[in-house]
Scaffold this motif. Structure first.
Motif, mmCIF file in Angstrom:
data_model
loop_
_atom_site.group_PDB
_atom_site.id
_atom_site.type_symbol
_atom_site.label_atom_id
_atom_site.label_comp_id
_atom_site.label_asym_id
_atom_site.label_seq_id
_atom_site.Cartn_x
_atom_site.Cartn_y
_atom_site.Cartn_z
ATOM 1 N N TYR A 198 0.861 -1.179 0.000
ATOM 2 C CA TYR A 198 0.000 0.000 0.000
ATOM 3 C C TYR A 198 0.900 1.232 0.000
ATOM 4 C CZ TYR A 198 -3.086 3.618 1.851
ATOM 5 O OH TYR A 198 -3.789 4.783 2.043
ATOM 6 N N VAL A 199 0.578 2.213 -0.849
ATOM 7 C CA VAL A 199 1.416 3.410 -0.966
ATOM 8 C C VAL A 199 0.644 4.633 -0.488
ATOM 9 C CG1 VAL A 199 2.794 4.869 -2.486
ATOM 10 C CG2 VAL A 199 2.624 2.411 -2.934
ATOM 11 N N SER A 200 1.223 5.318 0.486
ATOM 12 C CA SER A 200 0.688 6.592 0.961
ATOM 13 C C SER A 200 1.610 7.689 0.450
ATOM 14 C CB SER A 200 0.636 6.603 2.493
ATOM 15 O OG SER A 200 0.184 7.841 2.969
ATOM 16 N N HIS A 201 1.028 8.786 -0.011
ATOM 17 C CA HIS A 201 1.861 9.790 -0.667
ATOM 18 C C HIS A 201 1.143 11.131 -0.717
ATOM 19 C CE1 HIS A 201 -0.726 9.712 -4.264
ATOM 20 N NE2 HIS A 201 -0.921 8.448 -3.916
ATOM 21 N N CYS A 202 1.890 12.148 -1.102
ATOM 22 C CA CYS A 202 1.300 13.455 -1.369
ATOM 23 C C CYS A 202 1.232 13.626 -2.888
ATOM 24 C CB CYS A 202 2.142 14.575 -0.742
ATOM 25 S SG CYS A 202 3.829 14.637 -1.376
ATOM 26 N N VAL A 231 5.355 12.981 -10.214
ATOM 27 C CA VAL A 231 5.132 11.595 -10.612
ATOM 28 C C VAL A 231 6.462 10.908 -10.909
ATOM 29 C CG1 VAL A 231 4.045 10.098 -12.329
ATOM 30 C CG2 VAL A 231 2.845 12.138 -11.516
ATOM 31 N N MET A 232 7.397 11.632 -11.500
ATOM 32 C CA MET A 232 8.699 11.054 -11.820
ATOM 33 C C MET A 232 9.417 10.607 -10.549
ATOM 34 S SD MET A 232 11.908 12.676 -13.969
ATOM 35 C CE MET A 232 11.064 12.526 -15.547
ATOM 36 N N GLU A 233 9.412 11.448 -9.516
ATOM 37 C CA GLU A 233 10.060 11.086 -8.263
ATOM 38 C C GLU A 233 9.320 9.947 -7.575
ATOM 39 O OE1 GLU A 233 10.586 14.521 -5.848
ATOM 40 O OE2 GLU A 233 12.188 15.339 -7.086
ATOM 41 N N PHE A 234 8.014 9.938 -7.711
ATOM 42 C CA PHE A 234 7.195 8.869 -7.141
ATOM 43 C C PHE A 234 7.601 7.520 -7.732
ATOM 44 C CE2 PHE A 234 3.476 6.125 -7.363
ATOM 45 C CZ PHE A 234 2.936 6.221 -6.096
ATOM 46 N N VAL A 235 7.697 7.447 -9.054
ATOM 47 C CA VAL A 235 8.064 6.206 -9.718
ATOM 48 C C VAL A 235 9.509 5.832 -9.377
ATOM 49 C CG1 VAL A 235 8.387 5.083 -11.960
ATOM 50 C CG2 VAL A 235 6.401 6.573 -11.582
ATOM 51 N N LYS A 236 10.374 6.813 -9.310
ATOM 52 C CA LYS A 236 11.771 6.555 -8.944
ATOM 53 C C LYS A 236 11.862 5.937 -7.559
ATOM 54 C CE LYS A 236 16.170 8.977 -8.221
ATOM 55 N NZ LYS A 236 16.845 10.298 -8.210
ATOM 56 N N ILE A 269 5.680 -6.475 -9.583
ATOM 57 C CA ILE A 269 5.197 -6.218 -8.224
ATOM 58 C C ILE A 269 4.130 -5.115 -8.279
ATOM 59 C CG2 ILE A 269 7.056 -4.560 -7.790
ATOM 60 C CD1 ILE A 269 5.449 -6.878 -5.172
ATOM 61 N N ALA A 270 3.021 -5.326 -7.573
ATOM 62 C CA ALA A 270 1.897 -4.386 -7.652
ATOM 63 C C ALA A 270 1.787 -3.545 -6.377
ATOM 64 C CB ALA A 270 0.590 -5.141 -7.887
ATOM 65 N N TYR A 271 1.578 -2.255 -6.575
ATOM 66 C CA TYR A 271 1.393 -1.295 -5.486
ATOM 67 C C TYR A 271 -0.019 -0.712 -5.580
ATOM 68 C CZ TYR A 271 6.523 -1.308 -5.096
ATOM 69 O OH TYR A 271 7.836 -1.673 -4.943
ATOM 70 N N TRP A 272 -0.638 -0.475 -4.416
ATOM 71 C CA TRP A 272 -1.956 0.161 -4.436
ATOM 72 C C TRP A 272 -1.769 1.669 -4.294
ATOM 73 C CZ3 TRP A 272 -5.412 3.316 -1.913
ATOM 74 C CH2 TRP A 272 -6.737 3.264 -2.362
ATOM 75 N N VAL A 273 -2.224 2.399 -5.299
ATOM 76 C CA VAL A 273 -2.125 3.855 -5.312
ATOM 77 C C VAL A 273 -3.513 4.393 -5.639
ATOM 78 C CG1 VAL A 273 -0.931 5.860 -6.270
ATOM 79 C CG2 VAL A 273 0.231 3.634 -6.198
ATOM 80 N N ASP A 274 -4.069 5.211 -4.766
ATOM 81 C CA ASP A 274 -5.464 5.627 -4.914
ATOM 82 C C ASP A 274 -5.746 6.306 -6.251
ATOM 83 O OD1 ASP A 274 -3.949 7.832 -4.291
ATOM 84 O OD2 ASP A 274 -5.306 8.641 -2.787
ATOM 85 N N ALA A 275 -4.810 7.109 -6.766
ATOM 86 C CA ALA A 275 -5.048 7.841 -8.006
ATOM 87 C C ALA A 275 -5.306 6.914 -9.189
ATOM 88 C CB ALA A 275 -3.849 8.737 -8.320
ATOM 89 N N TYR A 276 -4.699 5.730 -9.178
ATOM 90 C CA TYR A 276 -4.856 4.790 -10.285
ATOM 91 C C TYR A 276 -5.933 3.754 -10.010
ATOM 92 C CZ TYR A 276 -0.280 6.880 -10.957
ATOM 93 O OH TYR A 276 0.738 7.782 -11.074
ATOM 94 N N ALA A 277 -6.245 3.522 -8.739
ATOM 95 C CA ALA A 277 -7.259 2.531 -8.370
ATOM 96 C C ALA A 277 -8.671 3.098 -8.413
ATOM 97 C CB ALA A 277 -6.963 1.978 -6.978
ATOM 98 N N ALA A 278 -8.816 4.387 -8.149
ATOM 99 C CA ALA A 278 -10.144 5.003 -8.082
ATOM 100 C C ALA A 278 -10.692 5.279 -9.481
ATOM 101 C CB ALA A 278 -10.079 6.296 -7.282
ATOM 102 N N ASN A 279 -12.000 5.167 -9.592
ATOM 103 C CA ASN A 279 -12.677 5.532 -10.837
ATOM 104 C C ASN A 279 -13.012 7.015 -10.767
ATOM 105 O OD1 ASN A 279 -14.461 5.996 -12.971
ATOM 106 N ND2 ASN A 279 -15.462 4.010 -12.762
ATOM 107 N N ILE A 302 5.600 7.694 0.748
ATOM 108 C CA ILE A 302 6.447 8.580 -0.053
ATOM 109 C C ILE A 302 6.465 9.943 0.622
ATOM 110 C CG2 ILE A 302 6.851 9.570 -2.331
ATOM 111 C CD1 ILE A 302 6.895 6.555 -2.346
ATOM 112 N N ILE A 303 7.646 10.447 0.910
ATOM 113 C CA ILE A 303 7.753 11.734 1.597
ATOM 114 C C ILE A 303 8.773 12.620 0.896
ATOM 115 C CG2 ILE A 303 7.045 10.919 3.874
ATOM 116 C CD1 ILE A 303 9.922 10.515 4.603
ATOM 117 N N GLY A 304 8.569 13.932 1.010
ATOM 118 C CA GLY A 304 9.553 14.894 0.534
ATOM 119 C C GLY A 304 9.626 14.988 -0.979
ATOM 120 N N SER A 305 10.573 15.793 -1.419
ATOM 121 C CA SER A 305 10.852 15.971 -2.832
ATOM 122 C C SER A 305 12.346 16.176 -2.975
ATOM 123 C CB SER A 305 10.090 17.189 -3.389
ATOM 124 O OG SER A 305 10.486 18.365 -2.702
#
Length: 299
Positions: free
Chosen positions: A205-209, A213-218, A233-243, A268-271
């Motif tokens: 499960y991925v929690s993030h701000c 997106v590039m840093e997120f994937v990195k 490997i599959a991660y749950w990310v609300d932006a892609y899971a939600a309709n 995921i924290i910071g930038s």
């Protein structure tokens, strides 16, 4: 003009995964849907070039008509059975000028769905908590952003500032890719690109701000490498899971259910230098012998 089948063959040789039969038809439709020429057999190369952002230059004087060529009332010249427009009938651009492709808008942008699906026909996953997105799918999405963002002149819908691949955040990604891509099916992004529901069950499960997106994937790539996970490997990310087109509230909260079916959490924290906090079970392939409960920095 170029023969439609010749174009398909040439593009499939260049990249058969992206330029499928359906993918090339979508490209042709997008390039010729306004003022383009598409008689079902031939495509005007100019329309393809202008749609793809290629500068086109013409001589300021039309070339002479060769002996044996016949010009009709519409300015078309016959060449061995093919019809091409005479130079005088095509707008010409002096060499000191360039023609920029028209800037896209989020509401009307054409999303090359086949580039995101990579041959998948999509599927239906009823439970939002089971709509994980694989690292391979995330990396394909990031490649799409890198190839289309600046070429199509994406901008931040809130500020109007131009975007680069590095500055695209989840809000902008939703407006430029996720919603336009799923508009026809009215489904989640994961359902649009998935081949089988069983392959999307999330492990983490991925929690993030709403950061880059590039840093997120990195960051997730670094996480997978430390664990020895492959790209599936599959991660749950609300932006892609939600309709984005409907309210899926069913008495529970999707993120809570996703948390329950996942084996661990990645925060995921910071930038800038990408960092993440990990809590949960651990892989034997990781660098530590004990479960890790602290901050990681990507190398």
């Amino acid at each position: 003009l170029i023969d439609r089948e010749v174009l398909k063959s040439a593009l499939s040789i260049f990249d058969p995964e992206i330029f499928t039969e359906e993918g090339v038809e979508q490209l042709i439709h997008a390039a010729t849907r306004t003022t383009g020429i598409d008689d079902g057999t031939h495509i005007r190369i100019l329309d393809l070039a202008m749609y793809m952002g290629t500068p086109i230059f013409y001589p300021l004087t039309p070339p002479p008509i060769q002996e044996g060529d016949e010009e009709d009332d519409q300015g078309s010249i016959g060449h061995g059975g093919y019809q091409s427009k005479a130079a005088s009938s095509i707008p010409r651009i002096p060499l000191h000028q360039t023609q920029e492709p028209a800037a896209a808008e989020p509401d009307t942008v054409h999303v090359a769905v086949q580039e995101l699906k990579a041959g998948s026909s999509g599927c239906s996953i009823k439970s939002p908590e089971l709509r994980g997105i694989t690292l391979r799918q995330l990396q394909r999405l990031m490649t799409y952003v890198e190839e289309h963002c600046e070429r199509e002149s994406w901008y931040d819908p809130e500020t109007g500032n131009p975007l680069t691949a590095e500055s695209v955040d989840l809000f902008c990604l939703r407006e430029w890719v996720l919603k336009p891509a799923t508009k026809e099916r009215r489904c989640s992004f994961v359902e649009l690109i998935a081949l089988r529901a069983s392959e999307q069950r999330p492990k983490w499960y991925v929690s993030h701000c709403a950061g880059s997106v590039m840093e997120f994937v990195k960051c997730l790539r670094e996480h997978a490498q430390r664990h020895g996970f492959d790209d599936d490997i599959a991660y749950w990310v609300d932006a892609y899971a939600a309709n984005p087109w409907q309210d899926e509230h069913d008495g529970g909260v999707a993120w809570e259910k996703a948390l329950a079916v996942s084996q661990g959490t990645v925060q995921i924290i910071g930038s800038g230098p990408v960092a993440y906090l990990e809590v949960g079970s651990h892989s034997l392939y990781d660098v530590d012998t004990e479960p890790f409960y602290g901050m990681r920095f990507s190398s």
